[in-house]
Design a protein around this motif. Sequence first.
Motif, PDB file in Angstrom:
ATOM      1  N   GLY A   1       1.008  -0.923   0.161  1.00  0.00           N
ATOM      2  CA  GLY A   1      -0.073  -0.136   0.075  1.00  0.00           C
ATOM      3  C   GLY A   1       1.058   1.404  -0.216  1.00  0.00           C
ATOM      4  N   CYS A   2       1.894   1.379  -1.352  1.00  0.00           N
ATOM      5  CA  CYS A   2       2.616   2.368  -0.399  1.00  0.00           C
ATOM      6  C   CYS A   2       2.824   3.269  -1.875  1.00  0.00           C
ATOM      7  CB  CYS A   2       4.471   2.192  -0.069  1.00  0.00           C
ATOM      8  SG  CYS A   2       4.887   0.666  -1.055  1.00  0.00           S
ATOM      9  N   THR A   3       3.094   4.031  -2.084  1.00  0.00           N
ATOM     10  CA  THR A   3       3.742   5.163  -3.423  1.00  0.00           C
ATOM     11  C   THR A   3       4.543   5.207  -3.712  1.00  0.00           C
ATOM     12  OG1 THR A   3       1.855   6.448  -2.956  1.00  0.00           O
ATOM     13  CG2 THR A   3       3.365   7.403  -4.726  1.00  0.00           C
ATOM     14  N   ILE A   4       5.217   4.484  -5.266  1.00  0.00           N
ATOM     15  CA  ILE A   4       7.140   4.802  -5.125  1.00  0.00           C
ATOM     16  C   ILE A   4       6.921   5.326  -6.765  1.00  0.00           C
ATOM     17  CG2 ILE A   4       9.133   3.302  -6.882  1.00  0.00           C
ATOM     18  CD1 ILE A   4       7.666   3.000  -3.801  1.00  0.00           C
ATOM     19  N   GLY A   5       7.711   6.694  -6.042  1.00  0.00           N
ATOM     20  CA  GLY A   5       7.964   7.984  -7.651  1.00  0.00           C
ATOM     21  C   GLY A   5       8.723   7.436  -8.744  1.00  0.00           C
ATOM     22  N   ASP A   6       9.050   7.957  -9.923  1.00  0.00           N
ATOM     23  CA  ASP A   6      10.020   8.114 -10.494  1.00  0.00           C
ATOM     24  C   ASP A   6      11.441   8.523 -10.815  1.00  0.00           C
ATOM     25  OD1 ASP A   6       7.130   8.592 -12.063  1.00  0.00           O
ATOM     26  OD2 ASP A   6       7.617  11.296 -12.920  1.00  0.00           O
TER      27      ASP A   6
END
Length: 341
Positions: A135-140
């Motif tokens: 449930g996380c967010t990985i950026g560019d």
Amino acid sequence: MFKVKILQLFDSFVLNTVGPYYRRLGKSLLTQGNDILGSETSDDRLVQCLRQVEAKGHKPQIGDAIFTAPNSVLIGNVILKQNSSIWYGATLRADNNSITVGKNSLIQDNVYIKATKAITVGNNSLVGPNSNLQGCTIGDDAFIGMGSTIKEGANIQGIVAAGSLVPEGTEVKQGEVWAGSPAKYLRDITPQELQILREYKQELLELAQVHGEETSKNFRQIVIDTDERFIKQQRGTEEEALQKIAELNFPLEYEDEEFIEQRVFMKQQPPMFMDSENLKSQQDQYEQDLSQFSENMQKYSEDYQIYEEAKKYFEQNPQAKANQFASKSEIPDDKPWSRKY
């Protein structure tokens, strides 16, 4: 062209006629066998491809990916964008929420991603082997080191070192390096390290394309590749040289082929007459001592020298008569000249 048409018709016949017939026959035999066994029956079922498992009306969208490993598991609302890749043993569970993998991003071996919340992996990012994302967010342009765990609500825009544990709600800004368990800010990434990571990602992208091409081959292509490898093993050096020249569209005749084969053979073998004088002069292995060849070769060599002398003389004295020069010897008829020598 005619052979290609025949192969296409054969493939169509097998797919549309032979295959379905044997499938129906197999199902009929399975049913009869289960009836005979009664309570001892075993209901074996074929497991569908795990790369596309539908869940709650959502099916993985993997058409734009450059490579999805045959043993990877993609469940539910998984979206793979252009040139993304899912490596061997990776599992993406999107049965409750969505998982989106951006362009040129790599999810490496044995990564486990569970969408407790919607998960987004940005463009040009890399998730190292054996990592766990929830449930996380990985950026560019992010980098997750191998064996790392990213908890729910974390936002990763920078670098997470191998074996790190990023707690819930943690934010890693772009250009930062975090490490430890729990992970803490370590330092900013250097330009040299950033360049190394970019080159590493590019190498993995090229490797993913190779794996994608190999794992997408059908049965006929695999058989053709196997035959080509076998032929290459059986082919001699001379045949390889001739094939290479043919690929370059050089015209070849029988005499040319024989000449090329001889050159290839002589290049592989040491000079036939390697005496001390040849070693000292370091002459080319193709320029050998003519005295070791047949009597015919020596006669022709002597006459050729006479011809050169005569040619030079007549160029200087155009009024001279031709009978001033005569051959030193005659070539015996019992040993005719052969181009083999």
